[in-house]
Design an enzyme around this catalytic site. Sequence first.
Site, PDB file in Angstrom:
ATOM      1  N   ARG A 206       0.850  -1.204   0.000  1.00 13.91           N
ATOM      2  CA  ARG A 206       0.000   0.000   0.000  1.00 13.91           C
ATOM      3  C   ARG A 206       0.880   1.246   0.000  1.00 13.91           C
ATOM      4  NH1 ARG A 206      -2.830  -3.096   4.452  1.00 13.91           N
ATOM      5  NH2 ARG A 206      -4.361  -4.337   3.320  1.00 13.91           N
ATOM      6  N   PHE A 222     -11.731  -4.660  -5.404  1.00  9.87           N
ATOM      7  CA  PHE A 222     -11.602  -5.595  -4.273  1.00  9.87           C
ATOM      8  C   PHE A 222     -10.999  -4.813  -3.087  1.00  9.87           C
ATOM      9  CE2 PHE A 222     -10.866  -7.886  -8.273  1.00  9.87           C
ATOM     10  CZ  PHE A 222     -11.836  -8.869  -8.236  1.00  9.87           C
ATOM     11  N   ASP A 244     -16.196  -3.266  -3.895  1.00 11.40           N
ATOM     12  CA  ASP A 244     -16.146  -4.580  -3.246  1.00 11.40           C
ATOM     13  C   ASP A 244     -17.537  -5.189  -3.292  1.00 11.40           C
ATOM     14  OD1 ASP A 244     -13.891  -5.924  -1.168  1.00 11.40           O
ATOM     15  OD2 ASP A 244     -15.947  -6.689  -0.954  1.00 11.40           O
ATOM     16  N   ASN A 271     -20.182  -6.497  -7.969  1.00  9.67           N
ATOM     17  CA  ASN A 271     -19.311  -7.570  -8.426  1.00  9.67           C
ATOM     18  C   ASN A 271     -18.244  -6.949  -9.343  1.00  9.67           C
ATOM     19  OD1 ASN A 271     -18.103  -9.681  -9.894  1.00  9.67           O
ATOM     20  ND2 ASN A 271     -19.916 -10.962  -9.591  1.00  9.67           N
ATOM     21  N   ALA A 272     -16.989  -7.190  -9.014  1.00  9.08           N
ATOM     22  CA  ALA A 272     -15.895  -6.536  -9.741  1.00  9.08           C
ATOM     23  C   ALA A 272     -15.926  -6.848 -11.234  1.00  9.08           C
ATOM     24  CB  ALA A 272     -14.561  -6.982  -9.144  1.00  9.08           C
ATOM     25  N   ASP A 292      -6.947  -6.376  -6.377  1.00  8.39           N
ATOM     26  CA  ASP A 292      -6.477  -7.228  -5.272  1.00  8.39           C
ATOM     27  C   ASP A 292      -7.534  -8.295  -4.959  1.00  8.39           C
ATOM     28  OD1 ASP A 292      -5.045  -8.246  -3.153  1.00  8.39           O
ATOM     29  OD2 ASP A 292      -5.562  -6.629  -1.758  1.00  8.39           O
ATOM     30  N   CYS A 332      -3.009 -13.656  -4.738  1.00 11.42           N
ATOM     31  CA  CYS A 332      -2.618 -14.204  -3.435  1.00 11.42           C
ATOM     32  C   CYS A 332      -2.729 -15.722  -3.393  1.00 11.42           C
ATOM     33  CB  CYS A 332      -3.422 -13.560  -2.316  1.00 11.42           C
ATOM     34  SG  CYS A 332      -5.183 -13.793  -2.492  1.00 11.42           S
TER      35      CYS A 332
HETATM   36  N1  SAH Z   1      -7.509  -4.889  -1.071  1.00  4.99           N
HETATM   37  C1  SAH Z   1      -7.909  -5.326   0.243  1.00  4.99           C
HETATM   38  C2  SAH Z   1      -8.001  -6.819   0.377  1.00  4.99           C
HETATM   39  C3  SAH Z   1      -8.914  -7.466  -0.609  1.00  4.99           C
HETATM   40  S1  SAH Z   1      -9.382  -9.077  -0.172  1.00  4.99           S
HETATM   41  C4  SAH Z   1      -6.924  -4.795   1.272  1.00  4.99           C
HETATM   42  O1  SAH Z   1      -5.877  -4.290   0.911  1.00  4.99           O
HETATM   43  O2  SAH Z   1      -7.230  -4.907   2.454  1.00  4.99           O
HETATM   44  C5  SAH Z   1     -10.496  -9.483  -1.436  1.00  4.99           C
HETATM   45  C6  SAH Z   1     -11.803  -8.718  -1.385  1.00  4.99           C
HETATM   46  O3  SAH Z   1     -12.522  -9.043  -2.576  1.00  4.99           O
HETATM   47  C7  SAH Z   1     -12.739  -9.045  -0.249  1.00  4.99           C
HETATM   48  O4  SAH Z   1     -13.038  -7.880   0.461  1.00  4.99           O
HETATM   49  C8  SAH Z   1     -14.004  -9.603  -0.915  1.00  4.99           C
HETATM   50  O5  SAH Z   1     -15.215  -9.167  -0.307  1.00  4.99           O
HETATM   51  C9  SAH Z   1     -13.907  -9.049  -2.293  1.00  4.99           C
HETATM   52  N2  SAH Z   1     -14.539  -9.822  -3.379  1.00  4.99           N
HETATM   53  C10 SAH Z   1     -14.569 -11.155  -3.544  1.00  4.99           C
HETATM   54  N3  SAH Z   1     -15.162 -11.480  -4.711  1.00  4.99           N
HETATM   55  C11 SAH Z   1     -15.511 -10.302  -5.296  1.00  4.99           C
HETATM   56  C12 SAH Z   1     -16.139  -9.949  -6.526  1.00  4.99           C
HETATM   57  N4  SAH Z   1     -16.532 -10.876  -7.401  1.00  4.99           N
HETATM   58  N5  SAH Z   1     -16.318  -8.647  -6.800  1.00  4.99           N
HETATM   59  C13 SAH Z   1     -15.908  -7.687  -5.933  1.00  4.99           C
HETATM   60  N6  SAH Z   1     -15.314  -7.964  -4.758  1.00  4.99           N
HETATM   61  C14 SAH Z   1     -15.105  -9.250  -4.450  1.00  4.99           C
END
Ligand code: SAH
Length: 389
Positions: A206, A222, A244, A271-272, A292, A332
């Site tokens: 970050r 995300f 998210d 949904n992303a 992410d 990850c």
């Molecule tokens: N970037 C964050 C961590 C992300 S973890 C940080 O730095 O703290 C992954 C995230 O993706 C979770 O919060 C989860 O709710 C979200 N997620 C999972 N599937 C998703 C989708 N299809 N669309 C959007 N968000 C999603």
Amino acid sequence: MNRVFLKPGRESRVIAGHPWVFAGDVDRADPAAQPGEVVQVLSSGNRFLGQALYNPNSQIVLRVLTHTDEVIDDEFIRRRVRAAVNLRRQLGNFDCCRLIFSESDLLPAVIADRYGDVLTFQCLSLGMARFQDTIIQTLVEETGVKGVWERNNVPVRLLEGMELTSGLYWGEVPDVIPINENGLIINVDVKGGQKTGYYLDQRENRAAIEPYCKDARVLDVFTHTGSFALHACKFGAREVTGVDISELAVQSAQENARINGCRMAKFVAANAFDYLRDASDRGEKYDLIILDPPPFAKNKANVEGAARGHKEINLRAMKMLNDGGVLVSNSCSYNMTTDLFRATLISAALDARVTLQFLEWRSQGRDHPVLSTAPETQYLKCVIMRVLR
Ligand code: SAH
């Protein structure tokens, strides 16, 4: 002590120091050997290889603790816990960090995170469960935390033949804990939040986005608690959108933006995959995009699908970046190897008709160290690249 014998030719991984032995490598165990106990590991030729936690009901039948015949007792475990804690003291950010990162700290399947006065704890192997009290007690002594929250509700425990439990283990744990990360205040929900409440492994990454934020239009996909988005605001971004799928995550991101006075940030629950498609169809343009996602490949069988998922989101992001814009793309899953991730990014670039200028290949933070003998401990890939058109 009971003994477990490996099949002929299967000792080389143990000798090389890998901490896991799978069911297919085990020939036989002494009949008295009980799940969860410490056993001696022997080669087919009766050679002593080390001592390990035994669980015949798990895919990982043996988790090696030591290659010597030293006594494995509470004091042995305390020494390992103190060593892990001392490293974090040395690294800094001791008040908020991962204190124990399982195999990397030679404490198999044990995870402990510290958020100020609170400790969160996970024990994901049967053999370590009987040392759980000792580990927690030592951590409390070493850190002076005032409460411990158990997050033993992770489904992999079922594979080990363990129950799912979560809740207050000891002391006091507030619903929300404000932590300070790189100068930002972020509220962490250790009780209901994802993972152990927060993604500590991305702290350094970050901070690494700083050079690309000044006056930038930023998309953080995300976003979870909004942490990358809030960093972008702090580093001078003009406009920031965080996305998210979880309403709860979006609410916490909004609250974190409010606490930090980030008025240029907004958060969307979506949904992303849909969001990226729609935004790219609308012709949106950005200077910085962060991706992410959660682990798309939880095991080897999902790797192909994971690569497709990564390709899709990266392709959309690349299309939306201005010339010279920056993409911070994360994976990850250990199973998504660095080589495969690189190939996926390059293939997305080809389809998006852009050239990538790779700036940095980063990994998880230093409080999640990587063990040379266990490649699985290096799971996070964080690639920072410019998009040239
Ligand atoms: N970037 C964050 C961590 C992300 S973890 C940080 O730095 O703290 C992954 C995230 O993706 C979770 O919060 C989860 O709710 C979200 N997620 C999972 N599937 C998703 C989708 N299809 N669309 C959007 N968000 C999603």
